[in-house]
Scaffold this active site. Structure first.
Site, PDB file in Angstrom:
ATOM      1  CG  HIS A 240      38.517 101.964 -23.429  1.00 47.66           C
ATOM      2  ND1 HIS A 240      40.221 101.635 -23.175  1.00 47.66           N
ATOM      3  CD2 HIS A 240      38.402 102.723 -23.034  1.00 47.66           C
ATOM      4  CE1 HIS A 240      40.437 102.735 -21.667  1.00 47.66           C
ATOM      5  NE2 HIS A 240      39.218 103.127 -21.930  1.00 47.66           N
TER       6      HIS A 240
ATOM      7  N   GLY B  97      41.388  98.994 -22.795  1.00 44.93           N
ATOM      8  CA  GLY B  97      42.171  98.901 -21.403  1.00 44.93           C
ATOM      9  C   GLY B  97      40.649  98.757 -20.188  1.00 44.93           C
ATOM     10  CG  HIS B  98      37.630  99.296 -19.686  1.00 41.83           C
ATOM     11  ND1 HIS B  98      36.727 100.972 -20.411  1.00 41.83           N
ATOM     12  CD2 HIS B  98      37.283 100.769 -18.510  1.00 41.83           C
ATOM     13  CE1 HIS B  98      37.252 102.135 -20.137  1.00 41.83           C
ATOM     14  NE2 HIS B  98      37.325 101.751 -18.534  1.00 41.83           N
TER      15      HIS B  98
END
Length: 290
Positions: free
Chosen positions: A46, A48-49
């Site tokens: 997502h 965040g990654h």
């Protein structure tokens, strides 16, 4: 991977499945004078990654992402089999983000034969998630140490959402004199404050609406703690509010020292408000600075 190709000449994603190919690909970039930034993940990527990949790019590193759902960090009653997997979707996200290497090994590649060696970090694993997930941090420390030694990056990037994990990895690298810089990156959040997580997709719409309360209550505790209030009292009030708001269980909600993770009654230095809570079949974790 065809060893005759030169990944440094291709503005695309080199997908490698073996440690030998990973090292060969990293070596080609190093020969070209580049540094390497490793982003270890379990996939189901997502934003965040993606922010970790961008963090590597911002430092001038060649981003190398690993995708491996590590069985040794899951307990016997946890969600290893159900953990979301979307390899092709992950590859597409990484390619769009500017990642250049993805290491997607099999279990046998990561753990060939009988494994007699594990890595344990004591002390900072004694509280919070440690007692609730026996063996989890041993699994994390072992797989991260393997990934670091397989890729030999200059830096490795981890999100602050998994704050205890980040501190465990920092301590492991420091104690074992590993030549890697560990970079903690800010938690990426949804518009309502919910920390992005691969497990968020477990929630139904009703649970998803309730989940936003966790971030609100963490902020309330941080504000109270910074104002000199009792951390214990503020955390207890927040836990009560979360249960009243629809959460099923608060595993912990506390204020801790930012490095040692020791619980605090009063904030006098760097600290984190940190929590783990159950909502339906989803376990949510989050933290913010206090």
């Amino acid at each position: 991977m065809n060893s005759s190709t030169d990944p440094t000449r291709e503005q695309d994603l080199a997908v490698v499945r073996t440690v030998a190919d990973l090292r060969r690909t990293v070596a080609a970039f190093r020969k070209a004078g580049r540094t390497i930034g490793l982003v270890p993940t379990m996939g189901a990527l997502h934003e965040g990654h993606v922010s970790l990949v961008k963090g590597a790019l911002d430092r001038g590193d060649v981003p190398a992402t690993s995708i491996f759902v590590n069985p040794t960090q899951f307990g016997p009653n946890e969600d290893f089999a159900a953990y979301p997997r979307d390899e092709q979707g992950d590859f597409d996200k990484l390619r769009a983000a500017g990642c250049r290497i993805v290491f997607a090994p099999s279990k046998d590649e990561m753990y060939p034969g009988q494994q007699l060696t594990t890595v344990t970090v004591a002390g900072i694993t004694d509280g919070l998630c440690g007692p609730l997930r026996p063996g989890h941090f041993e699994g994390v420390a072992t797989v991260v140490s393997k990934l670091l030694l397989m890729a030999m990056p200059d830096r490795a990037f981890f999100g602050e959402k998994d704050y205890q994990q980040l501190q465990v990895i920092k301590r492991m690298v420091r104690d074992l004199s590993m030549p890697f810089e560990i970079v903690g990156m800010p938690t990426v959040r949804e518009a309502d404050g919910l920390a992005m997580s691969s497990r968020n997709r477990y929630m139904n719409p009703t649970e998803r609406a309730i989940a936003a309360g966790l971030y609100r209550e963490l902020n309330a505790v941080a504000k109270a703690a910074r104002g000199g209030a009792s951390c214990t009292a503020a955390a207890a009030e927040a836990a009560k509010a979360l249960l009243a708001g629809g959460f099923d269980k608060i595993e912990y909600l506390t204020v801790v020292d930012a490095e040692s993770l020791a619980p605090l009654e009063k904030v006098s230095g760097p600290a984190r408000v940190i929590a783990a809570a159950r909502l339906g079949r989803t376990r949510l974790i989050d933290n913010i600075a206090a």
